[in-house]
Design a protein around this motif. Sequence first.
Motif, PDB file in Angstrom:
ATOM      1  N   LEU A 113      32.674  41.543  52.683  1.00  0.00           N
ATOM      2  CA  LEU A 113      31.878  41.811  53.882  1.00  0.00           C
ATOM      3  C   LEU A 113      32.078  43.241  54.369  1.00  0.00           C
ATOM      4  O   LEU A 113      31.122  43.900  54.808  1.00  0.00           O
ATOM      5  N   THR A 114      33.302  43.729  54.268  1.00  0.00           N
ATOM      6  CA  THR A 114      33.583  45.115  54.661  1.00  0.00           C
ATOM      7  C   THR A 114      32.810  46.090  53.780  1.00  0.00           C
ATOM      8  O   THR A 114      32.272  47.094  54.257  1.00  0.00           O
ATOM      9  N   ALA A 115      32.743  45.777  52.482  1.00  0.00           N
ATOM     10  CA  ALA A 115      32.008  46.642  51.554  1.00  0.00           C
ATOM     11  C   ALA A 115      30.514  46.635  51.855  1.00  0.00           C
ATOM     12  O   ALA A 115      29.850  47.673  51.747  1.00  0.00           O
ATOM     13  N   ILE A 116      29.980  45.481  52.223  1.00  0.00           N
ATOM     14  CA  ILE A 116      28.564  45.427  52.592  1.00  0.00           C
ATOM     15  C   ILE A 116      28.305  46.338  53.787  1.00  0.00           C
ATOM     16  O   ILE A 116      27.354  47.125  53.802  1.00  0.00           O
ATOM     17  N   GLY A 117      29.168  46.240  54.792  1.00  0.00           N
ATOM     18  CA  GLY A 117      29.014  47.090  55.968  1.00  0.00           C
ATOM     19  C   GLY A 117      29.081  48.565  55.632  1.00  0.00           C
ATOM     20  O   GLY A 117      28.277  49.367  56.120  1.00  0.00           O
ATOM     21  N   GLU A 118      30.026  48.938  54.774  1.00  0.00           N
ATOM     22  CA  GLU A 118      30.163  50.340  54.370  1.00  0.00           C
ATOM     23  C   GLU A 118      28.945  50.794  53.571  1.00  0.00           C
ATOM     24  O   GLU A 118      28.443  51.917  53.741  1.00  0.00           O
ATOM     25  N   ALA A 119      28.442  49.922  52.689  1.00  0.00           N
ATOM     26  CA  ALA A 119      27.257  50.266  51.907  1.00  0.00           C
ATOM     27  C   ALA A 119      26.047  50.479  52.816  1.00  0.00           C
ATOM     28  O   ALA A 119      25.241  51.397  52.592  1.00  0.00           O
ATOM     29  N   LEU A 120      25.912  49.656  53.837  1.00  0.00           N
ATOM     30  CA  LEU A 120      24.797  49.805  54.771  1.00  0.00           C
ATOM     31  C   LEU A 120      24.913  51.111  55.552  1.00  0.00           C
ATOM     32  O   LEU A 120      23.906  51.792  55.804  1.00  0.00           O
ATOM     33  N   ARG A 151      33.897  50.413  45.150  1.00  0.00           N
ATOM     34  CA  ARG A 151      34.529  51.568  45.781  1.00  0.00           C
ATOM     35  C   ARG A 151      34.441  51.467  47.300  1.00  0.00           C
ATOM     36  O   ARG A 151      35.378  51.861  48.010  1.00  0.00           O
ATOM     37  N   CYS A 152      33.338  50.922  47.794  1.00  0.00           N
ATOM     38  CA  CYS A 152      33.215  50.704  49.240  1.00  0.00           C
ATOM     39  C   CYS A 152      34.280  49.725  49.739  1.00  0.00           C
ATOM     40  O   CYS A 152      34.720  49.808  50.891  1.00  0.00           O
ATOM     41  N   ALA A 153      34.677  48.806  48.868  1.00  0.00           N
ATOM     42  CA  ALA A 153      35.702  47.820  49.230  1.00  0.00           C
ATOM     43  C   ALA A 153      37.101  48.326  48.953  1.00  0.00           C
ATOM     44  O   ALA A 153      38.087  47.665  49.314  1.00  0.00           O
ATOM     45  N   GLY A 154      37.216  49.492  48.287  1.00  0.00           N
ATOM     46  CA  GLY A 154      38.537  50.008  47.942  1.00  0.00           C
ATOM     47  C   GLY A 154      39.203  49.221  46.833  1.00  0.00           C
ATOM     48  O   GLY A 154      40.429  49.142  46.766  1.00  0.00           O
ATOM     49  N   ARG A 155      38.380  48.641  45.924  1.00  0.00           N
ATOM     50  CA  ARG A 155      38.916  47.822  44.840  1.00  0.00           C
ATOM     51  C   ARG A 155      38.282  48.243  43.532  1.00  0.00           C
ATOM     52  O   ARG A 155      37.210  48.860  43.500  1.00  0.00           O
ATOM     53  N   ASP A 156      38.959  47.892  42.430  1.00  0.00           N
ATOM     54  CA  ASP A 156      38.399  48.180  41.112  1.00  0.00           C
ATOM     55  C   ASP A 156      37.395  47.109  40.691  1.00  0.00           C
ATOM     56  O   ASP A 156      36.393  47.406  40.038  1.00  0.00           O
TER      57      ASP A 156
END
Length: 271
Positions: A113-120, A151-156
């Motif tokens: 969910l954090t990655a979705i927010g960052e992508a948006l 990358r938005c999630a800080g994960r590989d």
Amino acid sequence: MKPLEESPARIASREIFEKIYDDYNRRIYVSPDPLQFLYDYEETADREVVGLIASGLAYGRVAQILKSVKRVLDALGPRPAEYLRNSARRDHEEKLGGFVHRFTDCGEMCGFLTAIGEALRRCGSLEELFISGYNGDMSAAMENFADTFNRCAGRDNMFLLPRPSKGSACKRMALFLRWMVRRDDVDPGGWRGISPAELLIPLDTHMFNITTTLGLCRSKSANGKAAAEITENFKEICPEDPVKYDFALTRYGIREEMTVEELFAKWHLER
């Protein structure tokens, strides 16, 4: 069974698939399916967020899938895109404490969910993120989407968003793309930058068994290679929309009143 490469067989195949599509590609046959959640959102910005969440969690027993998707969406409220754009990981952790969906625990779900927010925030929409890596090669675009998203999630890597480079058919991402790119009685659509002609078949074991029996797949396992092969064969039948028949075909064996044996009998009878 005549080989698919023969022109008369392609014509006969399209007639059969069109009949199946006309009969079963209807919204009354959707439930229970995570696709049903997308119908609650009129705005494409919300629908693409809901679609990515629902497709990401679309593994395991359907009853648990629906329960897990509902819990996440309830936490996001009626405007999920706006909420995620303006929230942080700690907000998700407070609302989803103890969340577990098979291999997906609260930590991964909150990271997703954090990655979705960052992508948006970076791209404006998930469609813009996807299109930024699209140059006509759908597998490469899916890989780029997963890479940028991770990358938005800080994960590989994230289980919720597999990569084609790992050999996976990436069924759940292909399903998400079908929902967002196609538009008919079942698929709600919303994206305009990708043509349905470019989509890949959402391949799981069920679809693999159906297409293998119908002579549309010679691969030995339901992997990325098989998904590409099946898609190419459907392009021979319906080049403008190769995943058109996906929903209707997969009702066989999913709904109690529609058996795979019935599909095979129909196929052999009408060919």
